[in-house]
Design a protein around this motif. Structure first.
Motif, mmCIF file in Angstrom:
data_model
loop_
_atom_site.group_PDB
_atom_site.id
_atom_site.type_symbol
_atom_site.label_atom_id
_atom_site.label_comp_id
_atom_site.label_asym_id
_atom_site.label_seq_id
_atom_site.Cartn_x
_atom_site.Cartn_y
_atom_site.Cartn_z
ATOM 1 N N SER A 66 0.812 -1.214 0.000
ATOM 2 C CA SER A 66 0.000 0.000 0.000
ATOM 3 C C SER A 66 0.844 1.263 0.000
ATOM 4 O O SER A 66 1.948 1.304 0.565
ATOM 5 N N ASN A 67 0.307 2.298 -0.630
ATOM 6 C CA ASN A 67 0.895 3.640 -0.633
ATOM 7 C C ASN A 67 2.327 3.649 -1.154
ATOM 8 O O ASN A 67 3.199 4.322 -0.604
ATOM 9 N N LEU B 13 3.799 -0.272 -7.277
ATOM 10 C CA LEU B 13 2.748 -0.386 -8.290
ATOM 11 C C LEU B 13 3.345 -0.377 -9.689
ATOM 12 O O LEU B 13 2.946 -1.158 -10.560
ATOM 13 N N MET B 14 4.345 0.466 -9.909
ATOM 14 C CA MET B 14 4.997 0.520 -11.209
ATOM 15 C C MET B 14 5.714 -0.795 -11.515
ATOM 16 O O MET B 14 5.685 -1.290 -12.649
ATOM 17 N N ALA B 15 6.355 -1.373 -10.509
ATOM 18 C CA ALA B 15 7.032 -2.652 -10.701
ATOM 19 C C ALA B 15 6.058 -3.726 -11.141
ATOM 20 O O ALA B 15 6.366 -4.561 -12.003
ATOM 21 N N ALA B 16 4.849 -3.709 -10.563
ATOM 22 C CA ALA B 16 3.844 -4.705 -10.923
ATOM 23 C C ALA B 16 3.271 -4.443 -12.314
ATOM 24 O O ALA B 16 3.154 -5.363 -13.133
ATOM 25 N N GLY C 196 -4.410 15.242 -8.991
ATOM 26 C CA GLY C 196 -4.985 14.850 -7.718
ATOM 27 C C GLY C 196 -6.021 15.809 -7.176
ATOM 28 O O GLY C 196 -6.879 15.441 -6.395
ATOM 29 N N ALA C 197 -5.977 17.092 -7.587
ATOM 30 C CA ALA C 197 -6.868 18.104 -7.034
ATOM 31 C C ALA C 197 -8.327 17.774 -7.346
ATOM 32 O O ALA C 197 -8.696 17.553 -8.480
ATOM 33 N N GLY C 198 -9.151 17.747 -6.285
ATOM 34 C CA GLY C 198 -10.581 17.524 -6.464
ATOM 35 C C GLY C 198 -10.998 16.082 -6.606
ATOM 36 O O GLY C 198 -12.187 15.792 -6.655
ATOM 37 N N CYS C 199 -10.046 15.171 -6.674
ATOM 38 C CA CYS C 199 -10.410 13.772 -6.880
ATOM 39 C C CYS C 199 -10.684 13.062 -5.558
ATOM 40 O O CYS C 199 -11.586 12.250 -5.469
ATOM 41 N N ARG D 40 1.890 9.883 -1.287
ATOM 42 C CA ARG D 40 1.826 8.564 -0.671
ATOM 43 C C ARG D 40 0.662 7.710 -1.185
ATOM 44 O O ARG D 40 0.841 6.556 -1.571
ATOM 45 N N GLU D 41 -0.546 8.265 -1.187
ATOM 46 C CA GLU D 41 -1.722 7.492 -1.581
ATOM 47 C C GLU D 41 -1.960 7.472 -3.079
ATOM 48 O O GLU D 41 -2.743 6.676 -3.582
#
Length: 350
Positions: free
Chosen positions: A250-251, A256-259, A286-289, A336-337
């Motif tokens: 997580s985070n 995630l890129m490796a996968a 990321g803004a507003g999401c 992070r997230e």
């Protein structure tokens, strides 16, 4: 100046001011009326484009008001984006523009947040990002089926899991087969997965592994409603199988890129916010999401936009008319997230 003359002048000026006020008020009312006519015309054109009909004039009037509110939000966002230099992404009055937030969430999302038991280990723990390609698009590798549409069924979790399994099957066998989301909707109904009422990719992977595979879409086609389970002989032989699944740490966008560099990955995301719901093109920041997890998509690649912005390439399940041909590019490396929460809950079949 005589008092009577002064009074007369004041009265004349007051009358002129009142007349001007009435004229301005009239202009304002005329402008508002013109705006109403323009919005009604826009709604009519939108209805024709998307084949929308309503049961009566009362329903049509109510939907027009919802459309008006959404259209103003979209127009305001796009105008601000243009003012800021034209970067980022754009929104559109797409096929969801006459739905309220609650209506949209009920039929177009469906990710259930409570996690299942974690998949053991992380296959790509020692994978060097330095060795990863600078960009990846599993569509170009022939590992992604055409964009599908979950319709008015909250089973994004099934589409996300199926796309990941389809990709892995192609990588392992060389054959790309469209698999059955409907089998998951009908048959994987124990525990957290409840068909059109929502579910989780990890438990979908568990079902596929336990059952010994998943039927092809051709033998168990999608209907978009909960139904009786036809797995087994009635649905045909399993077209692809997996041993289980693993969770991406997580985070951790690096993990995630490796996968994703090695296979398509199921990803939980915030898909209910207006910046995602009405996404049209560009790299969504990321803004507003927000980072509330309520929707599921499949990461099928990553890359860098012409302005140098890194992005994730996500396959959605809202049809090819949404976004960039059914896909969305989401900004990569924002914290992070992750943008829209993409780095919180990702998993893949093994």
């Amino acid at each position: 100046m005589a008092l009577s003359t002064f009074v007369l002048a004041v009265l004349v000026m007051s009358g002129a001011a009142a007349a001007l006020g009435r004229e301005l008020a009239g202009d304002g009312a005329a402008a508002a009326a013109a705006a109403d006519v323009a919005m009604a015309s826009r709604h009519e054109k939108w209805m024709a484009k998307h084949g929308k009909t309503y049961k009566d004039e009362e329903e049509k009037a109510r939907r027009l008001e919802v459309f008006r509110a959404n259209a103003k939000l979209i127009d305001s966002f796009n105008a601000a984006a243009e003012k800021d230099g034209g970067g980022g992404h754009r929104l559109a009055t797409n096929k969801f523009a006459d739905l309220t937030d609650d209506e949209f969430r009920a039929v177009r999302t469906g990710y259930q947040h409570p996690p299942a038991a974690a998949g053991g280990g992380f296959l790509y723990e020692n994978f060097s990002l330095a060795a990863a390609p600078q960009s990846m698009d599993w569509r170009a590798m022939g590992a992604v089926t055409g964009v599908k549409d979950q319709g008015s069924c909250g089973c994004c979790w099934a589409f996300s899991a199926v796309a990941a399994v389809e990709g892995l099957a192609k990588i392992r066998t060389g054959q790309l087969v469209s698999l059955s989301e409907q089998e998951l909707v009908d048959c994987d109904v124990r525990g957290e997965d409840q068909g059109c009422e929502g579910g989780l990719m990890d438990t979908a992977f568990q079902y596929i592994a336990r059952r010994g595979g998943l039927a092809a879409e051709s033998s168990y086609p999608y209907r978009g409603v909960d139904g009786a389970c036809r797995a087994g002989a009635a649905a045909g032989r399993a077209a692809a199988s997996i041993r289980g699944f693993q969770d991406v740490p997580s985070n951790d966008e690096g993990a995630l890129m490796a996968a994703v560099a090695r296979q398509p990955v199921s990803v939980a995301i915030n898909g209910a916010g207006y910046v995602f719901r009405f996404y049209d093109r560009g790299v969504l920041g990321g803004a507003g999401c927000g980072t509330e997890l309520n929707h599921a998509v499949t990461a099928v690649g990553y890359g860098t936009a012409s302005d140098g912005t890194g992005y994730w390439l996500m396959k959605n399940s809202w049809g090819a008319s949404w976004g960039e041909g059914g896909y969305v590019r989401i900004r990569r490396g924002v914290g992070r997230e992750g943008a829209c929460g993409i780095a919180q809950m990702a998993s893949y079949p093994v």
